[in-house]
Design a protein around this motif. Structure first.
Motif, PDB file in Angstrom:
ATOM      1  N   ALA A  95       0.726  -1.317  -0.078  1.00 53.32           N
ATOM      2  CA  ALA A  95       0.058   0.122  -0.127  1.00 53.32           C
ATOM      3  C   ALA A  95       0.724   1.455  -0.095  1.00 53.32           C
ATOM      4  O   ALA A  95       0.471   2.290  -0.614  1.00 53.32           O
ATOM      5  CB  ALA A  95      -0.996  -0.072   1.256  1.00 53.32           C
ATOM      6  N   ASN A  96       1.956   1.105   0.688  1.00 56.07           N
ATOM      7  CA  ASN A  96       2.967   2.359   0.733  1.00 56.07           C
ATOM      8  C   ASN A  96       3.686   2.574  -0.287  1.00 56.07           C
ATOM      9  O   ASN A  96       4.613   3.505  -0.495  1.00 56.07           O
ATOM     10  CB  ASN A  96       3.567   2.482   1.942  1.00 56.07           C
ATOM     11  N   GLY A  97       3.775   1.459  -1.443  1.00 59.11           N
ATOM     12  CA  GLY A  97       4.576   1.577  -2.628  1.00 59.11           C
ATOM     13  C   GLY A  97       5.947   1.302  -2.253  1.00 59.11           C
ATOM     14  O   GLY A  97       6.955   1.502  -3.061  1.00 59.11           O
ATOM     15  N   ASN A  98       6.148   0.350  -1.217  1.00 67.31           N
ATOM     16  CA  ASN A  98       7.486  -0.033  -0.912  1.00 67.31           C
ATOM     17  C   ASN A  98       7.900  -1.329  -1.458  1.00 67.31           C
ATOM     18  O   ASN A  98       8.966  -1.824  -1.368  1.00 67.31           O
ATOM     19  CB  ASN A  98       7.900   0.108   0.617  1.00 67.31           C
ATOM     20  N   GLU A  99       6.797  -2.138  -1.979  1.00 69.02           N
ATOM     21  CA  GLU A  99       6.968  -3.317  -2.540  1.00 69.02           C
ATOM     22  C   GLU A  99       5.780  -3.486  -3.493  1.00 69.02           C
ATOM     23  O   GLU A  99       4.634  -3.049  -3.570  1.00 69.02           O
ATOM     24  CB  GLU A  99       6.766  -4.330  -1.348  1.00 69.02           C
ATOM     25  N   SER A 100       5.979  -4.115  -4.571  1.00 66.13           N
ATOM     26  CA  SER A 100       5.213  -4.470  -5.562  1.00 66.13           C
ATOM     27  C   SER A 100       4.522  -5.936  -5.278  1.00 66.13           C
ATOM     28  O   SER A 100       5.351  -6.880  -5.489  1.00 66.13           O
ATOM     29  CB  SER A 100       5.716  -4.150  -6.977  1.00 66.13           C
ATOM     30  N   ILE A 101       3.132  -6.028  -5.482  1.00 69.11           N
ATOM     31  CA  ILE A 101       2.646  -7.473  -5.516  1.00 69.11           C
ATOM     32  C   ILE A 101       3.228  -8.196  -6.738  1.00 69.11           C
ATOM     33  O   ILE A 101       3.194  -9.383  -6.844  1.00 69.11           O
ATOM     34  CB  ILE A 101       1.233  -7.199  -5.211  1.00 69.11           C
ATOM     35  N   GLY A 102       3.300  -7.633  -7.701  1.00 63.02           N
ATOM     36  CA  GLY A 102       3.843  -8.220  -8.951  1.00 63.02           C
ATOM     37  C   GLY A 102       5.137  -8.607  -9.048  1.00 63.02           C
ATOM     38  O   GLY A 102       5.599  -9.476 -10.014  1.00 63.02           O
ATOM     39  N   GLU A 103       6.123  -8.106  -8.441  1.00 61.66           N
ATOM     40  CA  GLU A 103       7.487  -8.367  -8.326  1.00 61.66           C
ATOM     41  C   GLU A 103       7.632  -9.888  -7.684  1.00 61.66           C
ATOM     42  O   GLU A 103       7.636 -10.215  -6.493  1.00 61.66           O
ATOM     43  CB  GLU A 103       8.154  -7.418  -7.426  1.00 61.66           C
ATOM     44  N   ARG A 104       8.053 -10.721  -8.417  1.00 60.51           N
ATOM     45  CA  ARG A 104       8.293 -12.238  -8.393  1.00 60.51           C
ATOM     46  C   ARG A 104       9.154 -12.403  -6.991  1.00 60.51           C
ATOM     47  O   ARG A 104       8.843 -13.263  -6.295  1.00 60.51           O
ATOM     48  CB  ARG A 104       8.399 -13.248  -9.425  1.00 60.51           C
ATOM     49  N   SER A 105      10.261 -11.870  -7.303  1.00 55.70           N
ATOM     50  CA  SER A 105      11.233 -12.197  -6.201  1.00 55.70           C
ATOM     51  C   SER A 105      10.614 -11.810  -4.635  1.00 55.70           C
ATOM     52  O   SER A 105      10.993 -12.618  -3.801  1.00 55.70           O
ATOM     53  CB  SER A 105      12.581 -11.554  -6.405  1.00 55.70           C
ATOM     54  N   ALA A 106       9.742 -10.706  -4.652  1.00 50.75           N
ATOM     55  CA  ALA A 106       9.358 -10.044  -3.429  1.00 50.75           C
ATOM     56  C   ALA A 106       8.377 -11.205  -2.889  1.00 50.75           C
ATOM     57  O   ALA A 106       8.178 -11.413  -1.772  1.00 50.75           O
ATOM     58  CB  ALA A 106       8.988  -8.789  -3.565  1.00 50.75           C
ATOM     59  N   TYR A 107       7.438 -11.510  -4.028  1.00 53.52           N
ATOM     60  CA  TYR A 107       6.309 -12.387  -3.637  1.00 53.52           C
ATOM     61  C   TYR A 107       6.824 -13.562  -3.300  1.00 53.52           C
ATOM     62  O   TYR A 107       6.317 -14.174  -2.118  1.00 53.52           O
ATOM     63  CB  TYR A 107       5.471 -12.466  -4.862  1.00 53.52           C
ATOM     64  N   ARG A 108       7.783 -14.177  -3.742  1.00 52.37           N
ATOM     65  CA  ARG A 108       8.304 -15.485  -3.368  1.00 52.37           C
ATOM     66  C   ARG A 108       8.879 -15.442  -1.876  1.00 52.37           C
ATOM     67  O   ARG A 108       8.725 -16.224  -1.254  1.00 52.37           O
ATOM     68  CB  ARG A 108       9.420 -16.011  -4.375  1.00 52.37           C
ATOM     69  N   ARG A 109       9.560 -14.250  -1.727  1.00 56.08           N
ATOM     70  CA  ARG A 109      10.251 -14.326  -0.173  1.00 56.08           C
ATOM     71  C   ARG A 109       9.144 -14.031   0.746  1.00 56.08           C
ATOM     72  O   ARG A 109       9.001 -14.771   1.758  1.00 56.08           O
ATOM     73  CB  ARG A 109      11.268 -13.084  -0.206  1.00 56.08           C
TER      74      ARG A 109
END
Length: 63
Positions: free
Chosen positions: A34-48
């Motif tokens: 929500a704060n724009g610090n992370e993208s739900i579509g970014e695979r590496s962040a989602y995987r982590r």
């Protein structure tokens, strides 16, 4: 993030018998998106994040 949403997440996690830290991780993830610090579509962040949630949940696997 709206406090009502946080309460709903905590209630759902509790009703499913999961530890409180699962709700904490979900809330932190949603706040970062929500704060724009992370993208739900970014695979590496989602995987982590997903791996962290899977590792935190209590699951009884029935055969």
């Amino acid at each position: 993030m709206d406090d009502r949403i946080k309460k709903c997440i905590r209630t759902a996690v509790s009703e499913e018998g999961q530890p409180d830290h699962v709700a904490d991780k979900l809330i932190k993830w949603f706040e970062n998106v929500a704060n724009g610090n992370e993208s739900i579509g970014e695979r590496s962040a989602y995987r982590r994040r997903a791996e962290g949630l899977y590792d935190s949940t209590d699951v009884d696997i029935e055969d």
